[in-house]
Design an enzyme around this catalytic site. Structure first.
Site, PDB file in Angstrom:
ATOM      1  N   HIS A 183       3.939   6.831   5.351  1.00 33.84           N
ATOM      2  CA  HIS A 183       2.765   7.565   5.841  1.00 33.84           C
ATOM      3  C   HIS A 183       1.920   6.819   6.865  1.00 33.84           C
ATOM      4  O   HIS A 183       1.242   7.437   7.667  1.00 33.84           O
ATOM      5  CB  HIS A 183       1.906   8.081   4.678  1.00 33.84           C
ATOM      6  CG  HIS A 183       0.975   7.063   4.084  1.00 33.84           C
ATOM      7  ND1 HIS A 183       1.340   6.261   3.040  1.00 33.84           N
ATOM      8  CD2 HIS A 183      -0.292   6.720   4.402  1.00 33.84           C
ATOM      9  CE1 HIS A 183       0.331   5.468   2.726  1.00 33.84           C
ATOM     10  NE2 HIS A 183      -0.677   5.720   3.533  1.00 33.84           N
ATOM     11  N   HIS A 238       0.816  -1.222   0.000  1.00 35.29           N
ATOM     12  CA  HIS A 238       0.000   0.000   0.000  1.00 35.29           C
ATOM     13  C   HIS A 238       0.858   1.285   0.000  1.00 35.29           C
ATOM     14  O   HIS A 238       0.748   2.088  -0.929  1.00 35.29           O
ATOM     15  CB  HIS A 238      -1.003  -0.041   1.158  1.00 35.29           C
ATOM     16  CG  HIS A 238      -1.626   1.277   1.450  1.00 35.29           C
ATOM     17  ND1 HIS A 238      -2.470   1.912   0.552  1.00 35.29           N
ATOM     18  CD2 HIS A 238      -1.531   2.097   2.523  1.00 35.29           C
ATOM     19  CE1 HIS A 238      -2.857   3.063   1.076  1.00 35.29           C
ATOM     20  NE2 HIS A 238      -2.301   3.202   2.260  1.00 35.29           N
ATOM     21  N   ASP A 250      -3.280   8.362  -1.193  1.00 36.51           N
ATOM     22  CA  ASP A 250      -3.634   7.309  -0.240  1.00 36.51           C
ATOM     23  C   ASP A 250      -5.071   6.853  -0.502  1.00 36.51           C
ATOM     24  O   ASP A 250      -5.364   5.668  -0.604  1.00 36.51           O
ATOM     25  CB  ASP A 250      -3.491   7.892   1.175  1.00 36.51           C
ATOM     26  CG  ASP A 250      -3.866   6.914   2.280  1.00 36.51           C
ATOM     27  OD1 ASP A 250      -3.392   5.760   2.231  1.00 36.51           O
ATOM     28  OD2 ASP A 250      -4.631   7.311   3.178  1.00 36.51           O
ATOM     29  N   ASP A 307     -20.430   9.911 -26.129  1.00 41.78           N
ATOM     30  CA  ASP A 307     -18.991  10.161 -26.114  1.00 41.78           C
ATOM     31  C   ASP A 307     -18.560  10.653 -27.488  1.00 41.78           C
ATOM     32  O   ASP A 307     -18.533   9.891 -28.441  1.00 41.78           O
ATOM     33  CB  ASP A 307     -18.292   8.837 -25.760  1.00 41.78           C
ATOM     34  CG  ASP A 307     -16.791   8.986 -25.711  1.00 41.78           C
ATOM     35  OD1 ASP A 307     -16.313  10.098 -25.464  1.00 41.78           O
ATOM     36  OD2 ASP A 307     -16.095   7.968 -25.900  1.00 41.78           O
ATOM     37  N   GLU A 319       1.120   5.708  12.593  1.00 37.10           N
ATOM     38  CA  GLU A 319      -0.214   5.373  13.055  1.00 37.10           C
ATOM     39  C   GLU A 319      -0.385   3.873  13.318  1.00 37.10           C
ATOM     40  O   GLU A 319      -1.043   3.477  14.281  1.00 37.10           O
ATOM     41  CB  GLU A 319      -1.248   5.820  12.023  1.00 37.10           C
ATOM     42  CG  GLU A 319      -2.655   5.618  12.542  1.00 37.10           C
ATOM     43  CD  GLU A 319      -3.701   6.124  11.567  1.00 37.10           C
ATOM     44  OE1 GLU A 319      -3.316   6.735  10.552  1.00 37.10           O
ATOM     45  OE2 GLU A 319      -4.881   5.911  11.824  1.00 37.10           O
ATOM     46  N   ASP A 320       0.229   3.045  12.498  1.00 42.62           N
ATOM     47  CA  ASP A 320      -0.095   1.621  12.548  1.00 42.62           C
ATOM     48  C   ASP A 320       1.031   0.718  13.043  1.00 42.62           C
ATOM     49  O   ASP A 320       0.866  -0.499  13.087  1.00 42.62           O
ATOM     50  CB  ASP A 320      -0.525   1.139  11.147  1.00 42.62           C
ATOM     51  CG  ASP A 320      -1.841   1.773  10.712  1.00 42.62           C
ATOM     52  OD1 ASP A 320      -2.597   2.202  11.605  1.00 42.62           O
ATOM     53  OD2 ASP A 320      -2.093   1.840   9.497  1.00 42.62           O
TER      54      ASP A 320
HETATM   55 MN    MN Z   1      -2.614   4.695   3.953  1.00 42.99          MN
END
Ligand code: MN
Length: 597
Positions: free
Chosen positions: A110, A86, A175, A292, A114-115
């Protein structure tokens, strides 16, 4: 001219593939999985980054990856992929946008703070203050706060951080894009919820920042989750358009010849629409099959005026369709988009859309606030940096952010400010852009807070009109205040803002100013209900000083109970009447949330 750098190349897919040529299975694969075909997972990232910034430092990217990989080791995504796929994909999206090395390192890291057990202090020691500041900005709102307001608070926090450094917002958008592409493992209900939230705020935000290259991909992935059947139909239509390629090649060649005859130096390329844009036109026009039209882009190498010469060449070649010409160079869109748009009757009587812009306009249209990162300015470059006006808008958002105490209201105002529907009115010798449905009061507050507070009457196109009248695009408006002297007002007419105004004003600026007026000036005789509201706002504001917010009232009610108040409302009134120090409330509240036991 490098018109094709990133032009039409959807982010996160192989840059050499035009979206129109991508098959269904290819597209699905790129949505659902990370594509890394090298043994070293950072190679693709480094190559993309160096392709745009040849002298970039690849070693720090490898170091960032190594730390992220070791911190996330053992963690899995819902899809079953290792977690590191990710952040690597998010960094890849940032790299394709042309962001700088610092952004890419922050993108790789990033989610670590947090994780994982990685701390901001460790990050600071390893990568310095800039990366730390970016990661901190992206890190989600405290998990202790939950519920509906958590999303609002996350966005508020993100925008505050982006005001200091817009790269925070770009990482956040990347993200979200990758998360949206990997929602396959979730239930349809939760996919729809996330897609709707994205469509609600992040897509308009991306649009306002002018990053079309990113917005196209967000648009398409939102459509993929919200309208899977429509997406599949458009997919099928794009895949199966007999003779389409030959027709576009013919149109392109003829347009090039027309440019040469008119001595306009320009590059002409087919410019396919993205899926969402086809879908929007199909729905808007009530068409049964995807609507289109073939489209080409003419990118001129010269001054802005060459765009009009190119337009003349196109209109000389093919008859223009009446009412379809738009001049966004003379009147740029509110996200500063500039181009000429026209539709002509092309070969075989088929309609063809044409976009005309300079190379500089094209860069800004594609990359918006990210333009300066993709094309770093040399000190010799003159004039204002492109994208700086979008930053002005962000700064303005921050100004009223300071005045809004609760994040849900902030989000509501932000949404209104971001709404695509805007009108232009003329007043006192200037043009003003306002949200659709705005009234003379909105305009008065746009002129200045004082004008708003003292606004008594207005004329629209020369006629006296109620202050609650809805303005229309192109209206000429004049605002009269007490100090204007020449306006006749009954001596008994109420002075100052009225509460009813809150019922009809549309702009965040007006709402904020009226609320502030009542919060400050009308304290004597204030009702209990207002005191409760004010108390809540005071707590909200104090929390924000600590960079916190409140998504639920549960901890607040518990604290009222702990402090011996009969109910929460009584405690809030005590705060307003200065019997209870808001700092004390907030300190205890934070302690309560952080250490629930
Ligand atoms: Mn993320």
């Amino acid at each position: 001219m490098d018109v094709d750098a990133g032009h039409g190349a959807a982010l996160g897919r192989a840059p050499s593939t035009a979206p129109a040529e991508i098959t269904l299975s290819q597209r699905l694969r790129s949505f659902l999985s990370f594509q890394g075909n090298d043994d070293d997972p950072v190679t693709t990232l480094t190559r993309t980054h160096r392709g745009i910034h040849p002298s970039a430092d690849a070693a720090v990217l490898r170091r960032g990856y190594a730390i992220a990989e070791s911190m996330h080791r053992g963690q899995m995504r819902k899809s079953g992929d290792p977690y590191i796929t990710h952040p690597l994909a998010v960094a890849q999206i940032c790299a394709e946008l042309g962001m700088d090395t610092t952004t890419l390192v922050a993108a790789l890291l990033h989610d670590t703070v947090e994780d994982t057990s990685y701390t901001l202090e460790a990050l600071h020691g390893d990568f310095g203050p800039e990366v730390t500041h970016l990661v901190d900005g992206v890190t989600k709102f405290d998990k202790a706060f939950y519920g509906k307001a958590a999303e609002a608070e996350t966005i508020r926090k993100m925008i505050v951080a982006a005001g200091k450094d817009v790269r925070v917002l770009i990482i956040k958008l990347a993200d979200r894009l990758h998360n949206m592409r990997t929602l396959g493992a979730r239930s349809p209900a939760s996919r729809a919820r996330i897609a709707t939230a994205t469509l609600d705020v992040l897509v308009p935000l991306c649009d306002r920042l002018g990053i079309q290259a990113l917005k196209r991909d967000l648009d398409d992935v939102v459509l993929y989750h919200l309208e899977p059947d429509a997406y599949a139909r458009i997919e099928e239509h794009v895949r199966n358009r007999p003779g389409w390629g030959e027709y576009l090649a013919d149109v392109t060649a003829k347009a090039r010849a027309a440019m040469r005859r008119s001595k306009v130096d320009a590059e002409v390329t087919p410019r396919p629409r993205h899926f969402y844009s086809i879908w929007k036109d199909t729905v808007a026009g009530g068409h049964k099959v995807p609507f289109d039209l073939p489209r080409i882009a003419v990118i001129v190498d010269g001054p802005d005026t060459d765009c009009y010469a190119a337009l003349g060449a196109i209109h000389g070649q093919w008859r223009p369709v009446a009412g379809r010409f738009k001049d966004f160079i003379a009147s740029p869109k509110n996200n500063l988009y500039r181009s000429l748009h026209t539709t002509v009757v092309g070969p075989d009587g088929r309609l063809v859309e044409v976009l005309i812009r300079t190379d500089a306009m094209h860069r800004c249209a594609e990359y918006g606030v990210a333009t300066n990162y993709r094309y770093p300015r040399k000190s010799s470059d003159a004039g204002e940096a492109p994208g700086s006006d979008q930053l002005t808008w962000l700064k303005r958002v921050l100004d009223w952010e300071q005045d809004t105490t609760d994040s849900t209201q902030f989000l509501a105002s932000l949404r209104c400010d971001l709404s695509e529907a805007q009108i232009q009115v003329f007043a006192h010798g200037h043009t003003f852009e306002l949200p659709a449905g705005s009234t003379p009061v909105d305009l008065a507050y746009e002129l200045s807070p004082d004008k708003g507070d003292q606004c008594l009457a207005a004329t629209i196109n020369g006629r006296l009109a109620p202050l609650s009248s809805q303005l229309r695009d192109g209206d000429v408006v004049e605002i009269f205040t007490e100090n204007d002297g020449h306006v006749e007002v009954e001596p008994t007419a109420p002075r100052g803002p009225r509460r009813e105004w809150l019922g009809f004003v549309k702009s965040s600026q007006a709402q904020m100013q009226i609320n502030r007026y009542f919060a400050e000036d009308n304290e004597p005789g204030i009702s209990i209900a207002d005191k409760v509201k004010l108390g809540r706002a005071t707590i909200g504001l104090t929390l924000r000083k600590h960079d916190r917010g409140l998504a639920s009232e549960v901890p607040l009610r518990r604290l009222a109970d702990d402090l011996g108040y009969p109910d929460l409302e009584t405690m809030l009134v005590a705060v307003v009447e200065r019997n209870l120090d808001p700092d004390v409330v907030v300190e205890q509240l934070i302690a309560l949330v952080d250490h629930p036991d």
